[in-house]
Design an enzyme around this catalytic site. Structure first.
Site, PDB file in Angstrom:
ATOM      1  N   LYS A  79      35.605  33.459  27.067  1.00 53.29           N
ATOM      2  CA  LYS A  79      35.212  35.008  27.504  1.00 53.29           C
ATOM      3  C   LYS A  79      33.747  35.103  27.171  1.00 53.29           C
ATOM      4  O   LYS A  79      33.177  35.718  27.874  1.00 53.29           O
ATOM      5  CB  LYS A  79      36.130  36.085  26.822  1.00 53.29           C
ATOM      6  CG  LYS A  79      35.799  37.273  27.260  1.00 53.29           C
ATOM      7  CD  LYS A  79      36.208  37.839  28.785  1.00 53.29           C
ATOM      8  CE  LYS A  79      35.826  39.186  29.189  1.00 53.29           C
ATOM      9  NZ  LYS A  79      36.044  39.326  30.753  1.00 53.29           N
TER      10      LYS A  79
ATOM     11  N   SER B 157      13.666  30.999  44.840  1.00 44.93           N
ATOM     12  CA  SER B 157      15.002  31.079  44.322  1.00 44.93           C
ATOM     13  C   SER B 157      15.980  32.090  45.218  1.00 44.93           C
ATOM     14  O   SER B 157      16.404  31.533  46.340  1.00 44.93           O
ATOM     15  CB  SER B 157      14.655  31.727  42.985  1.00 44.93           C
ATOM     16  OG  SER B 157      15.971  31.501  42.068  1.00 44.93           O
TER      17      SER B 157
END
Length: 378
Positions: free
Chosen positions: A263, A211
């Site tokens: 948000k 990763s």
């Protein structure tokens, strides 16, 4: 009995208060003293280990252990003689090179092509001597979830770039299972500084570079991996617990006020909606696309349709998928480099906590205890 207990607690509180006062005074004095010093423990420092000598010392130790006292003495004399002869040869080669350069500048082009066998040998010897002047700089990066050691890596690379030339090489030993995207992106950008400087960059993986760890490795000119090193995991994952139903069970309200439709998407405490889940999925898929683009830009030989599934592969399996370039441990590569180059291992040591900081933390903890005891007293 209770009166005795309260008296004891009162005495204990008074004692703690006196101790705190003493600690605070010591902390203030230490802080003033520390401000007057500018030693390396306040700003961090770099250590450099010459690995050629390190490996030579090990070889010499083994050799001496297998020899008799008389043989050891004879061996040491032979080594000293060989060392002196080598120094004389290098000095002679350097002198001859300087003389040759001067002669070449004053001679015609035809004369330069008329080179004898002896001159050719001298040039080859000089070339070999120059080749051994190449430097290899070894760095290490052990990544956690936050890639917290990126600051060390930054300073080590900065140190290398003050000295390294385009003939040199940087080897970074990467060990990381991955972590936060932006932190590992920043770590990868530090290695890109080496590539931008035109210096060869090698990443060696002995155990795992998955990763975010692979995001760092993919920047290199070549990636080496041990036979059972785990690499890959080109994917993105996010796990978010939600305790909203538990809060509802106990009639606990949770409110969050935002400006902007997205948000906040998924929430730990609030009630998650399908629209929020959809938006969150779009966000992590976009990050995955960025990851794939990054890998493709630095290793165009990989087939993203095969390797960008979030899977990881070991050694030979990773090599077959072009995730790495060779099966080799970092030790094997570095020891081999010592045959032809000067190899240096760099380690940046961050500043240590000052005594004043430790004393202040202790005083703060003791004040907290004193306040707690005061509340318990009648």
């Amino acid at each position: 009995m209770m009166e005795i207990l309260w008296d004891y607690l009162t005495f204990l509180l008074q004692t703690i208060t006196v101790v705190i006062a003493i600690v605070v005074v010591i902390a203030v004095i230490s802080s003033v003293a520390m401000r007057r010093t500018t030693d390396r423990t306040q700003v961090g420092h770099l250590t450099v280990r010459y690995l050629n000598d390190f490996y030579d010392a090990m070889r010499s130790t083994i050799e001496q252990a297998s020899l008799s006292p008389g043989q050891v003495k004879k061996h040491r004399k032979a080594e000293q003689k060989e060392k002196k002869q080598k120094e004389k040869t290098e000095a002679k080669s350097s002198s001859e090179k300087s003389a040759s350069d001067t002669a070449q500048e004053s001679s015609s082009k035809d004369e330069e092509t008329d080179v004898g066998e002896n001159d050719k040998g001298e040039k080859e010897e000089t070339a070999d001597s120059e080749e051994k002047q190449k430097s290899v700089y070894v760095l290490g990066f052990e990544g956690d979830l936050e890639a917290s050691k990126v600051e060390r890596l930054k300073h080590e690379i900065s140190a290398v770039l003050t000295q390294a030339t385009k003939d040199d090489e940087v080897v970074v030993k990467v060990e990381s299972p991955g972590g936060v995207v932006h932190s590992y992106g920043y770590a990868a950008s530090q290695l890109m500084r080496v590539r931008k400087a035109g210096i060869k960059l090698t990443v060696a993986v002995d155990e795992v570079a998955a990763s975010g760890g692979y995001m760092i490795a993919v920047v290199a000119d070549q990636i080496l991996a041990a036979p059972f090193a785990l690499v890959g995991s080109i994917g993105v994952a996010a796990e978010i617990p939600n305790v909203n139903r538990l809060l509802k069970k106990y009639d606990i309200d949770y409110e969050i006020i935002t400006a902007g439709e997205f948000k906040r998407t998924l929430s730990v405490f609030g009630e998650n909606t399908d629209a929020a889940r959809k938006k969150f999925l779009e966000e992590i898929e976009d990050v995955h696309e960025l990851f794939k683009e990054f890998v493709s830009n630095h290793r165009p030989s990989v087939d993203l349709s095969v390797v960008a599934t979030g899977e990881s592969w070991y050694g030979e399996r990773a090599l077959a998928r072009n995730l790495i370039d060779d099966i080799k441990t970092s030790d094997e590569y570095i020891m081999k480099a010592c045959d032809d180059a000067k190899v240096f291992e760099l380690t940046w040591h961050p500043p240590k906590k000052q005594l004043s900081d430790l004393l202040t933390q202790t005083a703060t903890s003791m004040l907290s205890i004193a306040r707690w005891l005061r509340r318990k007293l009648p």
